[in-house]
Motif scaffolding. Structure first.
Motif, PDB file in Angstrom:
ATOM      1  N   LEU A  24       0.825  -1.211   0.000  1.00 42.98           N
ATOM      2  CA  LEU A  24       0.000   0.000   0.000  1.00 42.98           C
ATOM      3  C   LEU A  24       0.861   1.263   0.000  1.00 42.98           C
ATOM      4  O   LEU A  24       0.566   2.226  -0.710  1.00 42.98           O
ATOM      5  CB  LEU A  24      -0.944   0.011   1.199  1.00 42.98           C
ATOM      6  CG  LEU A  24      -2.122  -0.949   1.115  1.00 42.98           C
ATOM      7  CD1 LEU A  24      -2.857  -1.011   2.445  1.00 42.98           C
ATOM      8  CD2 LEU A  24      -3.065  -0.558   0.009  1.00 42.98           C
ATOM      9  N   ALA A  28       1.020   3.972  -2.974  1.00 41.88           N
ATOM     10  CA  ALA A  28       0.688   5.383  -2.725  1.00 41.88           C
ATOM     11  C   ALA A  28       1.811   6.298  -3.193  1.00 41.88           C
ATOM     12  O   ALA A  28       1.563   7.329  -3.835  1.00 41.88           O
ATOM     13  CB  ALA A  28       0.408   5.604  -1.241  1.00 41.88           C
ATOM     14  N   TRP A  39      -5.163  14.607 -11.421  1.00 40.55           N
ATOM     15  CA  TRP A  39      -6.449  14.635 -10.752  1.00 40.55           C
ATOM     16  C   TRP A  39      -6.965  16.052 -10.621  1.00 40.55           C
ATOM     17  O   TRP A  39      -6.258  16.955 -10.211  1.00 40.55           O
ATOM     18  CB  TRP A  39      -6.355  14.041  -9.360  1.00 40.55           C
ATOM     19  CG  TRP A  39      -6.373  12.548  -9.309  1.00 40.55           C
ATOM     20  CD1 TRP A  39      -6.268  11.690 -10.347  1.00 40.55           C
ATOM     21  CD2 TRP A  39      -6.475  11.751  -8.142  1.00 40.55           C
ATOM     22  NE1 TRP A  39      -6.298  10.403  -9.902  1.00 40.55           N
ATOM     23  CE2 TRP A  39      -6.427  10.406  -8.554  1.00 40.55           C
ATOM     24  CE3 TRP A  39      -6.602  12.033  -6.796  1.00 40.55           C
ATOM     25  CZ2 TRP A  39      -6.504   9.350  -7.666  1.00 40.55           C
ATOM     26  CZ3 TRP A  39      -6.679  10.986  -5.904  1.00 40.55           C
ATOM     27  CH2 TRP A  39      -6.634   9.663  -6.335  1.00 40.55           C
ATOM     28  N   TRP A  46     -14.706  14.986  -1.628  1.00 40.61           N
ATOM     29  CA  TRP A  46     -13.887  14.639  -0.473  1.00 40.61           C
ATOM     30  C   TRP A  46     -14.559  13.688   0.523  1.00 40.61           C
ATOM     31  O   TRP A  46     -13.902  12.753   0.990  1.00 40.61           O
ATOM     32  CB  TRP A  46     -13.365  15.899   0.207  1.00 40.61           C
ATOM     33  CG  TRP A  46     -12.348  16.548  -0.678  1.00 40.61           C
ATOM     34  CD1 TRP A  46     -12.517  17.670  -1.425  1.00 40.61           C
ATOM     35  CD2 TRP A  46     -11.032  16.072  -0.972  1.00 40.61           C
ATOM     36  NE1 TRP A  46     -11.388  17.935  -2.165  1.00 40.61           N
ATOM     37  CE2 TRP A  46     -10.451  16.956  -1.900  1.00 40.61           C
ATOM     38  CE3 TRP A  46     -10.284  14.981  -0.551  1.00 40.61           C
ATOM     39  CZ2 TRP A  46      -9.174  16.782  -2.390  1.00 40.61           C
ATOM     40  CZ3 TRP A  46      -9.008  14.821  -1.043  1.00 40.61           C
ATOM     41  CH2 TRP A  46      -8.461  15.710  -1.947  1.00 40.61           C
ATOM     42  N   TYR A  48     -16.673  11.363  -0.075  1.00 44.52           N
ATOM     43  CA  TYR A  48     -16.700  10.057  -0.728  1.00 44.52           C
ATOM     44  C   TYR A  48     -15.299   9.468  -0.837  1.00 44.52           C
ATOM     45  O   TYR A  48     -15.107   8.263  -0.678  1.00 44.52           O
ATOM     46  CB  TYR A  48     -17.341  10.173  -2.113  1.00 44.52           C
ATOM     47  CG  TYR A  48     -18.752  10.682  -2.045  1.00 44.52           C
ATOM     48  CD1 TYR A  48     -19.779   9.851  -1.639  1.00 44.52           C
ATOM     49  CD2 TYR A  48     -19.053  12.000  -2.364  1.00 44.52           C
ATOM     50  CE1 TYR A  48     -21.084  10.319  -1.550  1.00 44.52           C
ATOM     51  CE2 TYR A  48     -20.342  12.472  -2.278  1.00 44.52           C
ATOM     52  CZ  TYR A  48     -21.354  11.630  -1.878  1.00 44.52           C
ATOM     53  OH  TYR A  48     -22.637  12.087  -1.789  1.00 44.52           O
ATOM     54  N   LEU A  49     -14.330  10.311  -1.092  1.00 40.90           N
ATOM     55  CA  LEU A  49     -12.947   9.864  -1.182  1.00 40.90           C
ATOM     56  C   LEU A  49     -12.459   9.340   0.168  1.00 40.90           C
ATOM     57  O   LEU A  49     -11.821   8.285   0.247  1.00 40.90           O
ATOM     58  CB  LEU A  49     -12.048  11.007  -1.668  1.00 40.90           C
ATOM     59  CG  LEU A  49     -10.586  10.661  -1.908  1.00 40.90           C
ATOM     60  CD1 LEU A  49     -10.449   9.650  -3.037  1.00 40.90           C
ATOM     61  CD2 LEU A  49      -9.808  11.919  -2.253  1.00 40.90           C
ATOM     62  N   VAL A  50     -12.798  10.044   1.224  1.00 44.76           N
ATOM     63  CA  VAL A  50     -12.410   9.608   2.569  1.00 44.76           C
ATOM     64  C   VAL A  50     -13.125   8.301   2.922  1.00 44.76           C
ATOM     65  O   VAL A  50     -12.494   7.354   3.415  1.00 44.76           O
ATOM     66  CB  VAL A  50     -12.702  10.703   3.615  1.00 44.76           C
ATOM     67  CG1 VAL A  50     -12.559  10.177   5.035  1.00 44.76           C
ATOM     68  CG2 VAL A  50     -11.785  11.895   3.388  1.00 44.76           C
ATOM     69  N   THR A  52     -14.364   6.010   0.926  1.00 45.03           N
ATOM     70  CA  THR A  52     -13.823   4.932   0.103  1.00 45.03           C
ATOM     71  C   THR A  52     -12.462   4.486   0.611  1.00 45.03           C
ATOM     72  O   THR A  52     -12.168   3.290   0.666  1.00 45.03           O
ATOM     73  CB  THR A  52     -13.710   5.398  -1.365  1.00 45.03           C
ATOM     74  OG1 THR A  52     -15.016   5.716  -1.840  1.00 45.03           O
ATOM     75  CG2 THR A  52     -13.105   4.343  -2.235  1.00 45.03           C
ATOM     76  N   SER A  53     -11.639   5.436   1.005  1.00 47.50           N
ATOM     77  CA  SER A  53     -10.307   5.108   1.524  1.00 47.50           C
ATOM     78  C   SER A  53     -10.409   4.300   2.815  1.00 47.50           C
ATOM     79  O   SER A  53      -9.681   3.323   3.003  1.00 47.50           O
ATOM     80  CB  SER A  53      -9.502   6.381   1.763  1.00 47.50           C
ATOM     81  OG  SER A  53      -9.309   7.075   0.556  1.00 47.50           O
ATOM     82  N   VAL A  54     -11.305   4.697   3.698  1.00 44.31           N
ATOM     83  CA  VAL A  54     -11.489   3.969   4.951  1.00 44.31           C
ATOM     84  C   VAL A  54     -11.989   2.551   4.681  1.00 44.31           C
ATOM     85  O   VAL A  54     -11.501   1.577   5.269  1.00 44.31           O
ATOM     86  CB  VAL A  54     -12.451   4.727   5.887  1.00 44.31           C
ATOM     87  CG1 VAL A  54     -12.887   3.869   7.067  1.00 44.31           C
ATOM     88  CG2 VAL A  54     -11.801   6.012   6.369  1.00 44.31           C
ATOM     89  N   GLU A  56     -11.563   0.786   1.945  1.00 38.68           N
ATOM     90  CA  GLU A  56     -10.491   0.026   1.300  1.00 38.68           C
ATOM     91  C   GLU A  56      -9.456  -0.431   2.328  1.00 38.68           C
ATOM     92  O   GLU A  56      -8.985  -1.575   2.280  1.00 38.68           O
ATOM     93  CB  GLU A  56      -9.821   0.874   0.215  1.00 38.68           C
ATOM     94  CG  GLU A  56      -8.828   0.117  -0.620  1.00 38.68           C
ATOM     95  CD  GLU A  56      -9.443  -0.895  -1.570  1.00 38.68           C
ATOM     96  OE1 GLU A  56      -8.678  -1.705  -2.124  1.00 38.68           O
ATOM     97  OE2 GLU A  56     -10.670  -0.896  -1.776  1.00 38.68           O
ATOM     98  N   LEU A  57      -9.108   0.438   3.256  1.00 38.60           N
ATOM     99  CA  LEU A  57      -8.181   0.036   4.320  1.00 38.60           C
ATOM    100  C   LEU A  57      -8.785  -1.061   5.199  1.00 38.60           C
ATOM    101  O   LEU A  57      -8.086  -1.981   5.622  1.00 38.60           O
ATOM    102  CB  LEU A  57      -7.783   1.242   5.163  1.00 38.60           C
ATOM    103  CG  LEU A  57      -6.792   2.196   4.499  1.00 38.60           C
ATOM    104  CD1 LEU A  57      -6.612   3.452   5.354  1.00 38.60           C
ATOM    105  CD2 LEU A  57      -5.461   1.526   4.248  1.00 38.60           C
TER     106      LEU A  57
END
Length: 123
Positions: A24, A28, A39, A46, A48-50, A52-54, A56-57
């Protein structure tokens, strides 16, 4: 194919959590210059990005946890096969979208395929 290779490497790693963390981090760092250069994100993206990131982690954490405790032949079919089920159920439960008979049949087909590959009672 890349997904299968990644899961095979992860399952075979001595420390799956450390391996996933390194992968990861390298991803990154390698992707950051491209993201910065190309981008163009709207302000509304933002949350949705946060989220999605959470998610995925969390997926990676659960996957490494599973590979530390079970074989590739158990974890991989479940990890791959649960995605369509979760998407259909989540879409219906959280967005109020309906599910067509064709979508339900597709999810049932995936579930049946998992049972054919892995079996019902094998560990």
């Amino acid at each position: 194919m890349i997904h299968a290779v990644w899961n095979t490497l992860l399952a075979g790693a001595r420390d799956s959590q450390a391996f996933a963390a390194v992968v990861l981090l390298v991803g990154a760092v390698a992707g950051a210059p491209v993201a910065v250069a190309y981008w163009r994100l709207d302000d509304g993206v933002w949350p949705y990005l946060v989220a999605t990131s959470v998610l995925e982690l969390a997926y990676f954490a659960l996957l490494t946890f599973a590979y530390a405790r079970a074989e590739l032949s158990v974890v991989y079919p479940l990890a791959r096969g649960l995605a369509p089920v979760l998407v259909l159920v989540g879409g219906v439960a959280f967005t109020g979208a309906g599910a067509t008979p064709r979508q339900v049949a597709g999810v049932l087909t995936v579930g049946g395929g998992i049972l054919l590959v892995r079996g019902v009672g094998g560990g």
